[in-house]
Design a protein around this motif. Structure first.
Motif, PDB file in Angstrom:
ATOM      1  N   LEU A 138      -7.432   2.255  -5.392  1.00 37.46           N
ATOM      2  CA  LEU A 138      -7.547   3.546  -4.709  1.00 37.46           C
ATOM      3  C   LEU A 138      -6.945   4.694  -5.527  1.00 37.46           C
ATOM      4  O   LEU A 138      -7.448   5.811  -5.471  1.00 37.46           O
ATOM      5  CB  LEU A 138      -6.862   3.471  -3.342  1.00 37.46           C
ATOM      6  N   ARG A 139      -5.863   4.417  -6.241  1.00 35.55           N
ATOM      7  CA  ARG A 139      -5.240   5.445  -7.090  1.00 35.55           C
ATOM      8  C   ARG A 139      -4.805   4.802  -8.396  1.00 35.55           C
ATOM      9  O   ARG A 139      -3.900   3.957  -8.386  1.00 35.55           O
ATOM     10  CB  ARG A 139      -4.013   6.069  -6.407  1.00 35.55           C
TER      11      ARG A 139
ATOM     12  N   TYR B 223       5.358   7.907  -0.777  1.00 37.33           N
ATOM     13  CA  TYR B 223       3.907   7.840  -1.023  1.00 37.33           C
ATOM     14  C   TYR B 223       3.230   6.763  -0.170  1.00 37.33           C
ATOM     15  O   TYR B 223       3.729   5.649  -0.019  1.00 37.33           O
ATOM     16  CB  TYR B 223       3.648   7.542  -2.511  1.00 37.33           C
TER      17      TYR B 223
ATOM     18  N   SER C  88      -0.829   5.095   0.380  1.00 38.13           N
ATOM     19  CA  SER C  88      -2.197   5.070  -0.174  1.00 38.13           C
ATOM     20  C   SER C  88      -3.156   5.804   0.741  1.00 38.13           C
ATOM     21  O   SER C  88      -2.949   5.839   1.963  1.00 38.13           O
ATOM     22  CB  SER C  88      -2.691   3.625  -0.293  1.00 38.13           C
TER      23      SER C  88
ATOM     24  N   THR D 193      -8.500   3.812   4.051  1.00 40.68           N
ATOM     25  CA  THR D 193      -9.852   3.324   3.762  1.00 40.68           C
ATOM     26  C   THR D 193     -10.660   3.363   5.056  1.00 40.68           C
ATOM     27  O   THR D 193     -10.069   3.310   6.139  1.00 40.68           O
ATOM     28  CB  THR D 193      -9.809   1.886   3.211  1.00 40.68           C
TER      29      THR D 193
ATOM     30  N   MET E 232       0.821  -1.215   0.000  1.00 37.19           N
ATOM     31  CA  MET E 232       0.000   0.000   0.000  1.00 37.19           C
ATOM     32  C   MET E 232       0.858   1.269   0.000  1.00 37.19           C
ATOM     33  O   MET E 232       0.319   2.366  -0.063  1.00 37.19           O
ATOM     34  CB  MET E 232      -0.928   0.020   1.233  1.00 37.19           C
ATOM     35  N   THR E 233       2.167   1.106   0.107  1.00 41.39           N
ATOM     36  CA  THR E 233       3.037   2.283   0.178  1.00 41.39           C
ATOM     37  C   THR E 233       4.262   2.080  -0.713  1.00 41.39           C
ATOM     38  O   THR E 233       4.635   0.941  -1.030  1.00 41.39           O
ATOM     39  CB  THR E 233       3.546   2.516   1.624  1.00 41.39           C
TER      40      THR E 233
ATOM     41  N   GLU F 199     -11.700   7.688  -9.666  1.00 39.51           N
ATOM     42  CA  GLU F 199     -10.619   6.763 -10.023  1.00 39.51           C
ATOM     43  C   GLU F 199     -11.066   5.727 -11.061  1.00 39.51           C
ATOM     44  O   GLU F 199     -10.393   4.722 -11.288  1.00 39.51           O
ATOM     45  CB  GLU F 199     -10.071   6.073  -8.760  1.00 39.51           C
TER      46      GLU F 199
ATOM     47  N   ALA G 287      -4.191  -0.933  -3.718  1.00 38.48           N
ATOM     48  CA  ALA G 287      -3.638   0.429  -3.834  1.00 38.48           C
ATOM     49  C   ALA G 287      -3.873   1.002  -5.234  1.00 38.48           C
ATOM     50  O   ALA G 287      -3.932   2.223  -5.408  1.00 38.48           O
ATOM     51  CB  ALA G 287      -2.146   0.415  -3.513  1.00 38.48           C
TER      52      ALA G 287
ATOM     53  N   PHE H 133      -0.917   5.069  -9.067  1.00 37.67           N
ATOM     54  CA  PHE H 133       0.003   4.695  -7.980  1.00 37.67           C
ATOM     55  C   PHE H 133       1.467   4.827  -8.428  1.00 37.67           C
ATOM     56  O   PHE H 133       2.263   5.477  -7.746  1.00 37.67           O
ATOM     57  CB  PHE H 133      -0.323   3.268  -7.506  1.00 37.67           C
TER      58      PHE H 133
END
Ligand SMILES: Cc1cc2nc3c(=O)[nH]c(=O)nc-3n(C[C@H](O)[C@H](O)[C@H](O)COP(=O)(O)O)c2cc1C
Length: 360
Positions: free
Chosen positions: A311-312, A325, A327, A330, A287-288, A340, A308, A315
């Motif tokens: 969500l984006r 970065y 995410s 949630t 997620m990062t 998105e 992730a 990414f």
């Protein structure tokens, strides 16, 4: 030039190189038409990810036989009628500079039987009511996986990912618990891996020499034994018929479930295997930017991004611009997901995942 290892290009044994180390994980989104043709929404959702910087853009699991369909609104890669949509998608992904892959799948006992259809598996399965495939039917499944790859190739995809994970049909064959066959597809690990191996060989000889073949496996649960899956991976690396192996771990930092193997990460049992130029990827809770980077530092060649990327869409681009970065937390709002490129049908499916979407 960034010196972030996530943005080192990656050459592949066959087919186009990857522009970075971030791939879009295969994500079922239930946006296809009832007959398995791609919809405009599904094409948009995937093209946005390709434009957002992913090096490899994989489709959701697409069925190779109608009776292997596991979800409503599932993509089909089994019929001439699917070719037009697949061609438009492969073209759009390429235009965005991303490598394209179609994930090909059969649900086996975990398929959703339609009226008049029977569920099938490696062996009879009391829990689902599935019956064992006959030998001739196993060969037909194998040939339909190969035909699906050929269809994807004709559509202009750079490759396929064969879905052998998550307890679906190929996984059912790999499992010593679910596969109790006494023919050449059951018994020894060599026999239980035969279906997967014959599909790989068949795709290799049916498709052009630079067609990329990925294989996705689970490494535990679903009736699988870690030692067997590690030996299978070692063999795949030696034979080098596939271009990459994708480990679906659900959490890349987890330890093995089997006690005898605990004390270090599940991933490490695979990264330590010699693999020549066959690439290794893993998926699970990345997620990062930092987690993605640690997967590369731990020995993966590239990293699969699932939630992730929902969500984006961008990414990779965000990680490129911001090496720290993270995410968004949630649950997120419906408006966030709409922006998105996540349609109503996909949002309906995602609402089954706890705490992902904020109730309106
Ligand atoms: C909504 C959703 C749909 C998924 N669909 C598929 C699929 O079609 N094929 C597959 O192999 N894995 C599928 N997965 C698993 C993902 O590819 C990925 O391995 C998993 O979500 C872990 O990665 P993440 O933590 O980055 O999301 C799905 C996961 C989610 C959340």
């Amino acid at each position: 030039m960034s010196n972030d290892p996530l943005f080192d290009p990656l050459t592949m044994r066959r087919g186009p190189a990857f522009r970075n180390r971030l791939a879009l994980a295969p994500l079922t989104n239930q946006q296809s038409h009832d007959d398995g043709r791609l919809s405009a929404e599904e094409t948009r959702w995937l093209t946005m990810r390709a434009a957002g910087g992913f090096a490899l853009t994989l489709t959701a699991a697409g069925y190779v036989q109608r009776n292997g369909r596991g979800f409503p609104g599932q993509l089909g890669v089994s019929d001439e009628a699917h070719l037009e949509g697949l061609t438009a998608l492969a073209t759009a992904i390429r235009k965005e500079g991303s490598v394209s892959g179609a994930q090909i799948y059969h649900g086996g006992s975990r398929a959703v039987a339609e009226e008049g259809e029977e569920l099938v598996s490696a062996s009879d399965d009391a829990a689902s009511g599935a019956r064992a495939l006959t030998l001739g039917e196993v060969e037909k499944v194998r040939d339909d996986f190969i035909a699906a790859a050929k269809l994807a190739e004709r559509a202009g995809f750079d490759g396929v990912q064969i879905h052998a994970a998550h307890g679906y049909l190929i996984n059912q064959f790999l499992s010593s618990e679910l596969n109790r066959r006494t023919d050449r597809y059951g018994g020894s690990i060599e026999n239980r891996t035969r279906l997967a191996s014959e599909i790989i060989d068949g795709v290799r000889s049916a498709c052009r020499p630079d067609f990329q073949i990925g294989l996705r496996i689970s490494t535990e649960r679903y009736g699988l034994k870690l030692a067997e899956m590690r030996d299978f991976a070692a063999e795949l690396f030696i034979q080098a018929k596939i271009d990459y192996l994708d480990l679906s771990l659900w959490d890349i930092s987890k330890e093995p479930a089997e006690e005898a193997f605990q004390g270090r990460s599940l991933l490490s049992y695979f990264t330590e295997l010699p693999r020549g130029d066959v690439r290794l990827a893993a998926a699970g809770k990345v997620m990062t930017a930092a987690t993605a980077r640690s997967a590369i530092e731990d020995g993966c060649d590239f990293v699969m991004i699932g939630r992730a990327a929902i969500l984006r869409h961008d990414f990779p681009e965000r990680v490129r611009q911001n090496g720290s970065y993270v995410s968004p937390p949630t649950p997120v709002s419906v408006a966030h997901l709409e922006a998105e490129g996540i349609s109503q049908a996909f949002r309906n499916y995602l609402s089954a995942f706890p705490d992902f979407i904020r109730p309106e």
